[in-house]
Design an enzyme around this catalytic site. Structure first.
Site, PDB file in Angstrom:
ATOM      1  N   TYR A 148       0.855  -1.185   0.000  1.00 53.30           N
ATOM      2  CA  TYR A 148       0.000   0.000   0.000  1.00 53.30           C
ATOM      3  C   TYR A 148       0.886   1.228   0.000  1.00 53.30           C
ATOM      4  CZ  TYR A 148      -3.414   3.484   1.641  1.00 53.30           C
ATOM      5  OH  TYR A 148      -4.208   4.593   1.770  1.00 53.30           O
ATOM      6  N   ASP A 204       9.299   3.131  -0.363  1.00 58.46           N
ATOM      7  CA  ASP A 204       8.259   3.759   0.439  1.00 58.46           C
ATOM      8  C   ASP A 204       8.481   3.326   1.886  1.00 58.46           C
ATOM      9  OD1 ASP A 204       6.034   4.585   1.773  1.00 58.46           O
ATOM     10  OD2 ASP A 204       4.586   3.685   0.394  1.00 58.46           O
ATOM     11  N   LYS A 251       4.276   8.960   8.882  1.00 62.06           N
ATOM     12  CA  LYS A 251       4.062   8.315  10.183  1.00 62.06           C
ATOM     13  C   LYS A 251       5.060   8.772  11.257  1.00 62.06           C
ATOM     14  CE  LYS A 251       1.047   4.876   8.351  1.00 62.06           C
ATOM     15  NZ  LYS A 251       1.056   4.205   7.075  1.00 62.06           N
TER      16      LYS A 251
HETATM   17  C1  LIG Z   1       0.437   4.714   5.737  1.00 62.98           C
HETATM   18  C2  LIG Z   1       1.168   4.499   4.496  1.00 62.98           C
HETATM   19  C3  LIG Z   1       1.046   5.367   3.400  1.00 62.98           C
HETATM   20  C4  LIG Z   1       0.044   6.476   3.364  1.00 62.98           C
HETATM   21  O1  LIG Z   1       0.283   7.454   4.319  1.00 62.98           O
HETATM   22  P1  LIG Z   1      -0.917   8.423   4.763  1.00 62.98           P
HETATM   23  O2  LIG Z   1      -0.268   9.377   5.706  1.00 62.98           O
HETATM   24  O3  LIG Z   1      -1.958   7.558   5.373  1.00 62.98           O
HETATM   25  O4  LIG Z   1      -1.416   9.091   3.534  1.00 62.98           O
HETATM   26  C5  LIG Z   1       1.864   5.157   2.302  1.00 62.98           C
HETATM   27  N1  LIG Z   1       2.746   4.150   2.283  1.00 62.98           N
HETATM   28  C6  LIG Z   1       2.882   3.292   3.314  1.00 62.98           C
HETATM   29  C7  LIG Z   1       3.910   2.215   3.236  1.00 62.98           C
HETATM   30  C8  LIG Z   1       2.096   3.432   4.445  1.00 62.98           C
HETATM   31  O5  LIG Z   1       2.225   2.546   5.442  1.00 62.98           O
END
Ligand SMILES: *Cc1c(COP(=O)(O)O)cnc(C)c1O
Length: 427
Positions: free
Chosen positions: A144, A239, A267
């Protein structure tokens, strides 16, 4: 332990907010029942609107690695608020957080801050497309990367087929530029590179996947990706929105010794406030406006309150022994649950990445999304509900990570394992 007040608020919420929540996983849809409405949190405890206390293993989905309301973060935030909450002009705080970030991620020579992980990945992809002058992107099924259109695409019948949208509202014309491969399968990546009718601008991959539950890269997988990207002239985007500052001080790239072209953060880097970031090699980053032609902007990007939370959080994470403590707590808890499950005859497989882990209700190890999807989600639902009744607040989905923080005490781990002991009986 009643949750009447939460149920009442939820009934009102669903009339006003789609599904009653502002982010889908909060709705408890995968496990049944209504979500708990939270009124406060402190340390590793979270309290619902009925006044029940829970040991919190979501930690706002990762950011609260220090625990809620760390006194040093809170006091810095209070002071920051008194200096004004937003200026729409640059501050030294942004430079300070950038310095901390680049030091922790040597692959990054420059960084741009945004307000969410979604913004970070979306912008990184735009940049990769501009830099390579190609449109295609390659992602992995089960990974994701936020909810930008190009990324809400799942695999068709084979790895090399065109992507189909994962959500109504994503134009097929856009989705066709997104290719999916199978995680931990370099052959499926090579097939896309060889068959793609348009060139691939980038491969985007989670540092250590946590969004299909925790899945670890097999030996050589990340190196193989780096090699294939270099060979085919595509950028590698790691990511690390979830894995950054969660696996170690730095990210999965430090652990696996990978030098990506671009990295996305979120995060933990915001310490509980909305911060995302993306960065990488100078020659790529300098294509961003205003130094280059690739447009990207944000009214609240680099917000002083958010930057303050990030800076204070990173400072505290740099203390000696921090991650060793996190690993120890995480392993004690994860191994403890696996031991109880084994004794009760419930087949599980666990995966730990730094201070996050997943207990898959699966007969076999989970190495990719098809494996994860094979888990017994009904049993997971019963596990979740029973743990919650025993005061343990776990992520309400089999396909999410459990987040361990520095505020989780030995006593709380013991309490959690006692709850697991009751939960697995006749599960
Ligand atoms: C949480 C997450 C996102 C999205 O971040 P948001 O702040 O919710 O938009 C993208 N990539 C990864 C790997 C994530 O865990």
């Amino acid at each position: 332990m009643g949750t009447k007040r939460s149920a009442q608020i939820f009934r009102k919420a669903v009339k006003l907010i789609p599904g009653g929540v502002n982010s889908p996983v909060r709705a408890f849809k995968a496990v049944g029942g209504h979500p708990l409405f939270i009124s406060k949190a402190r340390g590793s405890k979270i309290y619902d609107a009925d006044g029940n206390a829970y040991i919190d293993y979501i930690g706002s989905w990762g950011p609260m690695i220090l625990g809620h309301c760390h006194p040093l973060v809170t006091s810095a935030l209070k002071k920051a608020v008194d200096r004004g909450t937003s200026y729409g002009a640059p501050t030294e705080l942004e430079v300070t957080l950038a310095e901390h970030t680049l030091k922790a991620f040597p692959s990054m020579e420059m960084v741009r801050f945004v307000s969410s992980g979604t913004e970070a990945t979306m912008s990184a992809i735009r940049l990769a497309r501009a830099y390579t002058k190609r449109d295609g992107i390659l992602k992995f099924e089960g990974c994701y990367h936020g909810h930008a259109d190009s990324l809400l695409v799942k695999a068709g019948s084979g790895a090399a087929t065109l992507g189909v949208p994962d959500s109504p509202g994503v134009p097929a014309d856009l989705a066709k530029h997104t290719f999916n491969a199978t995680y931990n399968d370099l052959g499926s990546v090579r097939a896309v590179f060889e068959a793609a009718p348009v060139g691939i601008a980038c491969v985007i991959v989670e540092g250590a996947p946590g969004n299909m539950g925790v899945v670890l890269p097999k030996d050589g997988f990340m190196e193989g990706l780096r090699r294939l990207c270099t060979k085919y002239g595509a950028l590698l985007i790691m990511d690390e929105v979830m894995s950054g500052f969660r696996l170690c001080y730095g990210g999965a790239q430090k652990i696996y010794n990978i030098d990506p072209d671009l990295t996305c953060l979120g995060k933990v880097i915001g310490g509980g406030l909305p911060v995302g970031g993306f960065g990488g090699k100078r020659k790529i980053m300098e294509m961003l406006s205003p130094s280059g032609p690739v447009y990207q902007a944000g009214t609240l990007s680099g917000n002083p309150i958010a930057m303050t939370a990030g800076i204070e959080t990173l400072k505290l994470l740099q203390k000696k022994g921090t991650y060793e403590k996190l690993y120890k707590t995480t392993n004690t808890l994860c191994d403890g649950i696996a031991e109880i499950a084994g004794r009760r005859g419930v087949p599980v497989h666990t995966a730990v990445a730094g201070s996050m882990f997943t207990v898959f209700f699966s007969e076999k190890p989970v190495t990719n999304w098809p494996d994860a999807r094979g888990s017994d989600t009904a049993r997971f639902g019963r596990y979740f509900t029973r743990m919650l009744k025993n005061g343990i607040y776990l992520p309400p989905s089999q396909f999410e990570a459990v987040f361990v923080g520095l505020s989780h005490t030995k006593e709380e781990i013991t309490k959690t394992l006692e709850a697991a002991e009751k939960t697995f009986k006749g599960l």
